[in-house]
Design a protein around this motif. Structure first.
Motif, PDB file in Angstrom:
ATOM      1  N   THR A   9       1.632  -2.819  -7.255  1.00 17.62           N
ATOM      2  CA  THR A   9       2.647  -3.083  -7.813  1.00 17.62           C
ATOM      3  C   THR A   9       3.482  -1.932  -7.182  1.00 17.62           C
ATOM      4  N   PRO A  10       5.187  -2.138  -7.468  1.00 15.19           N
ATOM      5  CA  PRO A  10       6.452  -0.920  -6.592  1.00 15.19           C
ATOM      6  C   PRO A  10       5.840   0.712  -7.100  1.00 15.19           C
ATOM      7  N   ASP A  11       5.716   0.722  -7.945  1.00 12.68           N
ATOM      8  CA  ASP A  11       5.053   1.258  -8.736  1.00 12.68           C
ATOM      9  C   ASP A  11       3.867   2.413  -7.818  1.00 12.68           C
ATOM     10  N   LYS A  12       2.466   1.774  -7.355  1.00 10.29           N
ATOM     11  CA  LYS A  12       1.615   2.214  -6.313  1.00 10.29           C
ATOM     12  C   LYS A  12       2.203   2.549  -4.510  1.00 10.29           C
ATOM     13  N   VAL A  13       2.885   1.270  -4.343  1.00 10.51           N
ATOM     14  CA  VAL A  13       3.983   1.448  -3.519  1.00 10.51           C
ATOM     15  C   VAL A  13       4.588   2.738  -2.730  1.00 10.51           C
ATOM     16  N   LEU A  14       4.821   2.753  -4.160  1.00  7.45           N
ATOM     17  CA  LEU A  14       6.205   3.879  -3.712  1.00  7.45           C
ATOM     18  C   LEU A  14       5.499   5.298  -4.001  1.00  7.45           C
ATOM     19  N   HIS A  15       4.701   5.834  -4.764  1.00  7.41           N
ATOM     20  CA  HIS A  15       2.901   6.835  -4.817  1.00  7.41           C
ATOM     21  C   HIS A  15       2.637   6.921  -3.488  1.00  7.41           C
ATOM     22  N   ALA A  16       2.375   5.402  -2.966  1.00  5.07           N
ATOM     23  CA  ALA A  16       1.320   5.575  -1.414  1.00  5.07           C
ATOM     24  C   ALA A  16       2.447   6.218   0.029  1.00  5.07           C
ATOM     25  N   PHE A  17       3.811   5.821  -0.655  1.00  7.36           N
ATOM     26  CA  PHE A  17       4.884   6.025   0.268  1.00  7.36           C
ATOM     27  C   PHE A  17       5.021   7.619   0.102  1.00  7.36           C
ATOM     28  N   ILE A  18       4.846   8.299  -0.466  1.00 14.25           N
ATOM     29  CA  ILE A  18       5.069   9.734  -0.572  1.00 14.25           C
ATOM     30  C   ILE A  18       3.449  10.740  -0.495  1.00 14.25           C
ATOM     31  N   ALA A  19       2.997   9.833  -1.039  1.00 14.34           N
ATOM     32  CA  ALA A  19       1.744  10.346  -0.558  1.00 14.34           C
ATOM     33  C   ALA A  19       1.229  10.775   0.682  1.00 14.34           C
ATOM     34  N   ARG A  20       1.765   9.508   1.935  1.00 20.06           N
ATOM     35  CA  ARG A  20       1.514   9.642   3.557  1.00 20.06           C
ATOM     36  C   ARG A  20       2.613   9.674   4.056  1.00 20.06           C
ATOM     37  N   PHE A  21       3.719   9.956   3.510  1.00 14.35           N
ATOM     38  CA  PHE A  21       4.905  10.517   4.142  1.00 14.35           C
ATOM     39  C   PHE A  21       4.781  11.753   5.485  1.00 14.35           C
ATOM     40  N   ASP A  22       4.124  12.101   6.052  1.00 18.42           N
ATOM     41  CA  ASP A  22       4.250  12.881   6.922  1.00 18.42           C
ATOM     42  C   ASP A  22       3.302  11.726   8.298  1.00 18.42           C
ATOM     43  N   LEU A  23       2.335  10.623   7.411  1.00 17.15           N
ATOM     44  CA  LEU A  23       1.407   9.813   8.497  1.00 17.15           C
ATOM     45  C   LEU A  23       3.153   8.979   8.605  1.00 17.15           C
ATOM     46  N   ILE A  24       3.703   8.351   7.563  1.00 21.49           N
ATOM     47  CA  ILE A  24       5.127   7.908   8.198  1.00 21.49           C
ATOM     48  C   ILE A  24       5.872   8.349   9.464  1.00 21.49           C
ATOM     49  N   VAL A  25       6.040   9.646   9.073  1.00 22.06           N
ATOM     50  CA  VAL A  25       7.380   9.771  10.136  1.00 22.06           C
ATOM     51  C   VAL A  25       6.564  10.452  10.686  1.00 22.06           C
ATOM     52  N   SER A  26       5.410  10.494  11.184  1.00 24.36           N
ATOM     53  CA  SER A  26       5.084  10.960  12.577  1.00 24.36           C
ATOM     54  C   SER A  26       4.635   9.894  13.260  1.00 24.36           C
ATOM     55  N   GLU A  27       3.724   8.206  12.585  1.00 25.67           N
ATOM     56  CA  GLU A  27       4.531   7.368  13.091  1.00 25.67           C
ATOM     57  C   GLU A  27       5.443   6.619  14.169  1.00 25.67           C
ATOM     58  N   GLY A  28       6.613   6.815  12.761  1.00 25.97           N
ATOM     59  CA  GLY A  28       7.904   6.238  12.842  1.00 25.97           C
ATOM     60  C   GLY A  28       8.722   7.150  14.444  1.00 25.97           C
ATOM     61  N   TRP A  29       8.086   8.567  14.360  1.00 25.70           N
ATOM     62  CA  TRP A  29       8.694   8.960  15.483  1.00 25.70           C
ATOM     63  C   TRP A  29       8.187   8.157  16.865  1.00 25.70           C
ATOM     64  N   VAL A  30       6.663   8.210  16.834  1.00 28.47           N
ATOM     65  CA  VAL A  30       6.610   7.209  17.675  1.00 28.47           C
ATOM     66  C   VAL A  30       7.017   5.894  18.485  1.00 28.47           C
ATOM     67  N   THR A  31       7.074   5.111  17.097  1.00 27.25           N
ATOM     68  CA  THR A  31       7.493   3.942  17.485  1.00 27.25           C
ATOM     69  C   THR A  31       8.964   3.944  18.091  1.00 27.25           C
ATOM     70  N   LEU A  32       9.824   4.791  17.703  1.00 28.27           N
ATOM     71  CA  LEU A  32      11.414   5.400  17.907  1.00 28.27           C
ATOM     72  C   LEU A  32      11.399   5.877  18.968  1.00 28.27           C
ATOM     73  N   LYS A  33      10.258   6.583  19.693  1.00 23.88           N
ATOM     74  CA  LYS A  33       9.937   6.907  21.278  1.00 23.88           C
ATOM     75  C   LYS A  33       9.851   5.884  22.358  1.00 23.88           C
TER      76      LYS A  33
END
Length: 85
Positions: A9-33
């Motif tokens: 459900t969208p609320d579970k996706v949002l909660h997972a996004f918020i809970a793992r935001f540090d991972l998303i940012v770090s992996e996003g940085w690697v992908t950008l580089k």
């Protein structure tokens, strides 16, 4: 009626996004580089190759057919070949 593992459900996706935001940012940085490094490598190799193909008849005859052939092949088909090679 799909299981939550398949379609959460969208609320579970949002909660997972918020809970793992540090991972998303770090992996996003690697992908950008990696994207920027690939773009820079393409510029460093591509521009001199384009100048050489445009200005030299011998280089044009050697590489132009290969370049046209590579353009006609789908990039999705080239990725596995490059990975194996």
């Amino acid at each position: 009626n799909l299981p939550t593992v398949v379609l959460p459900t969208p609320d579970k996706v949002l909660h997972a996004f918020i809970a793992r935001f540090d991972l998303i940012v770090s992996e996003g940085w690697v992908t950008l580089k990696e994207t920027l490094y690939g773009f820079i490598l393409a510029l460093v190799v591509g521009i001199p190759m384009a100048v050489a193909v445009a200005n030299s008849r011998a280089v044009n005859l050697m590489f132009y057919p290969l370049l046209i052939g590579l353009q006609s092949v789908a990039k999705v088909a080239l990725a596995p070949i490059m990975m194996v090679w």
